[in-house]
Design a protein around this motif. Structure first.
Motif, PDB file in Angstrom:
ATOM      1  N   TRP A  74      35.702  80.323 -11.975  1.00 41.26           N
ATOM      2  CA  TRP A  74      36.227  78.956 -12.016  1.00 41.26           C
ATOM      3  C   TRP A  74      35.921  78.299 -13.354  1.00 41.26           C
ATOM      4  CZ3 TRP A  74      39.747  76.880  -9.040  1.00 41.26           C
ATOM      5  CH2 TRP A  74      39.945  77.389  -7.755  1.00 41.26           C
ATOM      6  N   VAL A  75      34.759  78.607 -13.911  1.00 38.24           N
ATOM      7  CA  VAL A  75      34.436  78.080 -15.244  1.00 38.24           C
ATOM      8  C   VAL A  75      35.398  78.663 -16.274  1.00 38.24           C
ATOM      9  CG1 VAL A  75      32.652  77.898 -17.028  1.00 38.24           C
ATOM     10  CG2 VAL A  75      32.002  77.795 -14.616  1.00 38.24           C
ATOM     11  N   THR A  76      35.661  79.961 -16.171  1.00 41.71           N
ATOM     12  CA  THR A  76      36.597  80.599 -17.095  1.00 41.71           C
ATOM     13  C   THR A  76      37.998  80.041 -16.920  1.00 41.71           C
ATOM     14  OG1 THR A  76      35.276  82.626 -16.923  1.00 41.71           O
ATOM     15  CG2 THR A  76      37.443  82.815 -17.937  1.00 41.71           C
ATOM     16  N   LEU A  77      38.384  79.750 -15.683  1.00 39.73           N
ATOM     17  CA  LEU A  77      39.693  79.164 -15.427  1.00 39.73           C
ATOM     18  C   LEU A  77      39.807  77.783 -16.070  1.00 39.73           C
ATOM     19  CD1 LEU A  77      42.400  79.586 -14.051  1.00 39.73           C
ATOM     20  CD2 LEU A  77      41.426  78.604 -11.955  1.00 39.73           C
ATOM     21  N   THR A  78      38.713  77.022 -16.039  1.00 43.36           N
ATOM     22  CA  THR A  78      38.699  75.725 -16.722  1.00 43.36           C
ATOM     23  C   THR A  78      38.881  75.911 -18.220  1.00 43.36           C
ATOM     24  OG1 THR A  78      37.215  74.827 -15.020  1.00 43.36           O
ATOM     25  CG2 THR A  78      37.358  73.626 -17.118  1.00 43.36           C
ATOM     26  N   ARG A  79      38.213  76.916 -18.781  1.00 39.09           N
ATOM     27  CA  ARG A  79      38.381  77.235 -20.196  1.00 39.09           C
ATOM     28  C   ARG A  79      39.840  77.588 -20.501  1.00 39.09           C
ATOM     29  NH1 ARG A  79      35.891  82.018 -21.485  1.00 39.09           N
ATOM     30  NH2 ARG A  79      36.332  81.516 -23.642  1.00 39.09           N
ATOM     31  N   ALA A  80      40.470  78.311 -19.590  1.00 40.35           N
ATOM     32  CA  ALA A  80      41.859  78.706 -19.798  1.00 40.35           C
ATOM     33  C   ALA A  80      42.777  77.487 -19.850  1.00 40.35           C
ATOM     34  CB  ALA A  80      42.301  79.659 -18.689  1.00 40.35           C
ATOM     35  N   SER A 137      46.444  82.976   1.953  1.00 37.77           N
ATOM     36  CA  SER A 137      45.119  83.521   1.659  1.00 37.77           C
ATOM     37  C   SER A 137      44.545  82.889   0.416  1.00 37.77           C
ATOM     38  CB  SER A 137      45.216  85.039   1.473  1.00 37.77           C
ATOM     39  OG  SER A 137      45.961  85.337   0.330  1.00 37.77           O
ATOM     40  N   ALA A 138      43.202  82.989   0.290  1.00 36.05           N
ATOM     41  CA  ALA A 138      42.520  82.448  -0.881  1.00 36.05           C
ATOM     42  C   ALA A 138      42.920  83.183  -2.143  1.00 36.05           C
ATOM     43  CB  ALA A 138      41.001  82.535  -0.683  1.00 36.05           C
ATOM     44  N   VAL A 139      43.325  84.449  -1.977  1.00 37.36           N
ATOM     45  CA  VAL A 139      43.726  85.227  -3.127  1.00 37.36           C
ATOM     46  C   VAL A 139      44.913  84.564  -3.818  1.00 37.36           C
ATOM     47  CG1 VAL A 139      44.717  87.427  -3.845  1.00 37.36           C
ATOM     48  CG2 VAL A 139      42.821  87.383  -2.226  1.00 37.36           C
ATOM     49  N   ARG A 140      45.765  83.897  -3.040  1.00 39.19           N
ATOM     50  CA  ARG A 140      46.928  83.247  -3.620  1.00 39.19           C
ATOM     51  C   ARG A 140      46.636  81.812  -4.060  1.00 39.19           C
ATOM     52  NH1 ARG A 140      52.369  85.164  -0.450  1.00 39.19           N
ATOM     53  NH2 ARG A 140      51.938  87.397  -0.441  1.00 39.19           N
ATOM     54  N   THR A 141      45.828  81.099  -3.327  1.00 41.59           N
ATOM     55  CA  THR A 141      45.617  79.695  -3.638  1.00 41.59           C
ATOM     56  C   THR A 141      44.700  79.478  -4.828  1.00 41.59           C
ATOM     57  OG1 THR A 141      43.790  79.576  -2.040  1.00 41.59           O
ATOM     58  CG2 THR A 141      45.983  78.991  -1.247  1.00 41.59           C
ATOM     59  N   ASP A 142      43.735  80.350  -5.071  1.00 45.18           N
ATOM     60  CA  ASP A 142      42.813  80.153  -6.186  1.00 45.18           C
ATOM     61  C   ASP A 142      43.523  80.118  -7.538  1.00 45.18           C
ATOM     62  OD1 ASP A 142      40.796  79.959  -4.402  1.00 45.18           O
ATOM     63  OD2 ASP A 142      39.640  81.668  -5.110  1.00 45.18           O
ATOM     64  N   PRO A 143      44.367  81.094  -7.874  1.00 39.75           N
ATOM     65  CA  PRO A 143      45.059  81.021  -9.164  1.00 39.75           C
ATOM     66  C   PRO A 143      45.969  79.803  -9.273  1.00 39.75           C
ATOM     67  CG  PRO A 143      45.115  83.258  -8.315  1.00 39.75           C
ATOM     68  CD  PRO A 143      44.608  82.392  -7.207  1.00 39.75           C
ATOM     69  N   PHE A 144      46.620  79.410  -8.182  1.00 38.75           N
ATOM     70  CA  PHE A 144      47.505  78.260  -8.246  1.00 38.75           C
ATOM     71  C   PHE A 144      46.733  76.962  -8.467  1.00 38.75           C
ATOM     72  CE2 PHE A 144      50.718  81.063  -6.398  1.00 38.75           C
ATOM     73  CZ  PHE A 144      51.828  80.681  -7.148  1.00 38.75           C
ATOM     74  N   ALA A 145      45.478  76.950  -8.080  1.00 40.72           N
ATOM     75  CA  ALA A 145      44.648  75.787  -8.396  1.00 40.72           C
ATOM     76  C   ALA A 145      44.506  75.653  -9.903  1.00 40.72           C
ATOM     77  CB  ALA A 145      43.281  75.932  -7.737  1.00 40.72           C
ATOM     78  N   GLY A 146      44.459  76.789 -10.590  1.00 40.93           N
ATOM     79  CA  GLY A 146      44.412  76.763 -12.048  1.00 40.93           C
ATOM     80  C   GLY A 146      45.684  76.183 -12.635  1.00 40.93           C
ATOM     81  N   ALA A 147      46.833  76.461 -12.005  1.00 41.11           N
ATOM     82  CA  ALA A 147      48.098  75.895 -12.480  1.00 41.11           C
ATOM     83  C   ALA A 147      48.083  74.377 -12.341  1.00 41.11           C
ATOM     84  CB  ALA A 147      49.260  76.491 -11.689  1.00 41.11           C
ATOM     85  N   GLY A 187      50.269  78.572 -18.505  1.00 39.14           N
ATOM     86  CA  GLY A 187      49.756  78.409 -17.142  1.00 39.14           C
ATOM     87  C   GLY A 187      50.382  79.392 -16.169  1.00 39.14           C
ATOM     88  N   VAL A 188      51.680  79.607 -16.296  1.00 33.89           N
ATOM     89  CA  VAL A 188      52.372  80.548 -15.405  1.00 33.89           C
ATOM     90  C   VAL A 188      51.856  81.967 -15.622  1.00 33.89           C
ATOM     91  CG1 VAL A 188      54.604  81.637 -14.923  1.00 33.89           C
ATOM     92  CG2 VAL A 188      54.447  79.150 -15.157  1.00 33.89           C
ATOM     93  N   VAL A 189      51.709  82.359 -16.897  1.00 35.23           N
ATOM     94  CA  VAL A 189      51.204  83.706 -17.203  1.00 35.23           C
ATOM     95  C   VAL A 189      49.782  83.868 -16.673  1.00 35.23           C
ATOM     96  CG1 VAL A 189      50.560  85.276 -19.057  1.00 35.23           C
ATOM     97  CG2 VAL A 189      52.694  83.995 -19.204  1.00 35.23           C
ATOM     98  N   THR A 190      48.967  82.842 -16.810  1.00 34.22           N
ATOM     99  CA  THR A 190      47.590  82.908 -16.316  1.00 34.22           C
ATOM    100  C   THR A 190      47.554  83.089 -14.809  1.00 34.22           C
ATOM    101  OG1 THR A 190      46.814  81.501 -18.131  1.00 34.22           O
ATOM    102  CG2 THR A 190      45.399  81.685 -16.194  1.00 34.22           C
ATOM    103  N   VAL A 191      48.369  82.319 -14.087  1.00 40.45           N
ATOM    104  CA  VAL A 191      48.407  82.430 -12.629  1.00 40.45           C
ATOM    105  C   VAL A 191      48.852  83.827 -12.204  1.00 40.45           C
ATOM    106  CG1 VAL A 191      49.625  81.638 -10.561  1.00 40.45           C
ATOM    107  CG2 VAL A 191      48.745  79.974 -12.197  1.00 40.45           C
ATOM    108  N   ALA A 192      49.914  84.330 -12.838  1.00 40.09           N
ATOM    109  CA  ALA A 192      50.426  85.649 -12.469  1.00 40.09           C
ATOM    110  C   ALA A 192      49.407  86.744 -12.765  1.00 40.09           C
ATOM    111  CB  ALA A 192      51.732  85.919 -13.214  1.00 40.09           C
ATOM    112  N   ALA A 193      48.801  86.694 -13.952  1.00 46.82           N
ATOM    113  CA  ALA A 193      47.842  87.733 -14.331  1.00 46.82           C
ATOM    114  C   ALA A 193      46.592  87.677 -13.460  1.00 46.82           C
ATOM    115  CB  ALA A 193      47.466  87.581 -15.804  1.00 46.82           C
TER     116      ALA A 193
END
Length: 270
Positions: A65-71, A3-13, A41-47
């Motif tokens: 997505w902009v905030t994820l780039t900032r992260a 699902s997208a719910v899982r893939t979106d945070p991992f894109a941040g990783a 990065g791991v903490v960000t993905v999990a949270a």
């Protein structure tokens, strides 16, 4: 299908690894720097994954997505800061990463409002990235102005921890523009000091002024929460039973009729 719910945070990783790899290939990054960046990065993905599931959102919004780039940029700043404890680093690179991350803080808010995708998750994500970046910058400039600057970075987390012990501290605060101004001032002041372009006394004054503004802002919020706390209801006063021999509706001493049931007005019952 994942699902997208899982893939979106991992894109941040993936983005985080890309930022760290770029730093390692240009200015160099030690194993400790890599570890700090990857851990963030791991903490960000999990949270973020937890936040998405809890909010019931299907995917990240445009502003997220902009905030994820900032992260990911904040993760790069954290990696360089950890390396600075072991030796010299490329200060201009750290300053540029921090400056871009701070600039995108304005962008994600504009994107959220223009696309109509504001959300509680997005606001919390934005706030946590801001808090982490400020904490990391405090760690970097502590060598210049003193360890007391860590109070700036710790204040947000102390505020949250206080809510665990004091339920009234967990109340919702009304929007306040000055709060945003003060938050932005912290990042800007710390980045300028991190650049090393100010004399030490002026750098001290800049950071101390930022701390004073932060104390005032947090103090105002704490005061508002205290004044609007929910007070427990007072227990009802016990009612003594009427002495025997007295009729209902009569006072026990004066024998004056206090109330008639049903009420009489002008001699007519109603």
């Amino acid at each position: 299908m994942v699902s997208a719910v899982r893939t979106d945070p991992f894109a941040g990783a993936i983005l985080q690894v890309g930022v760290l790899a770029a730093l390692a290939g240009t200015v160099g990054l030690s194993a400790y720097g890599w570890l700090a960046g990857l851990l963030f990065g791991v903490v960000t993905v999990a949270a973020l994954g937890y936040g998405l599931r809890r909010s019931g959102a299907d995917r990240l919004g445009p502003a997220d997505w902009v905030t994820l780039t900032r992260a990911t940029l904040a993760g790069g700043v954290a990696a360089l800061t950890v390396d600075s404890f072991r030796g010299p680093i490329a200060v201009p690179v750290l300053v540029v990463l921090a400056a871009v991350a701070l600039s995108l803080d304005w962008v994600d808010g504009q994107v959220a409002r223009r696309t109509g995708t504001t959300s509680a998750l997005g606001a919390r994500f934005d706030m946590e990235v801001d808090s982490f970046l400020v904490l990391v910058l405090c760690g970097y400039v502590a060598d210049q102005v003193g360890a007391w600057v860590l109070v700036i970075g710790a204040m947000r987390y102390v505020f949250v921890a206080a809510g665990w012990a004091l339920p009234w501290m967990r109340g919702s605060l009304p929007p306040r523009y000055w709060r945003k101004v003060v938050a932005a001032t912290q990042g800007i002041a710390l980045t300028v000091v991190a650049a090393g372009v100010l004399p030490r006394p002026l750098a001290f004054a800049v950071v101390f002024g930022a701390l004073a503004l932060l104390v005032e802002s947090f103090g105002r919020d704490v005061g508002w929460l205290w004044r609007h706390r929910v007070r427990p209801a007072l227990p009802a006063a016990p009612v003594s039973p009427a002495p025997a021999g007295h009729r209902s509706g009569w006072t026990p001493d004066a024998h004056v009729l206090a109330a008639r049931q049903p009420a009489e007005v002008g001699g007519r019952r109603r």
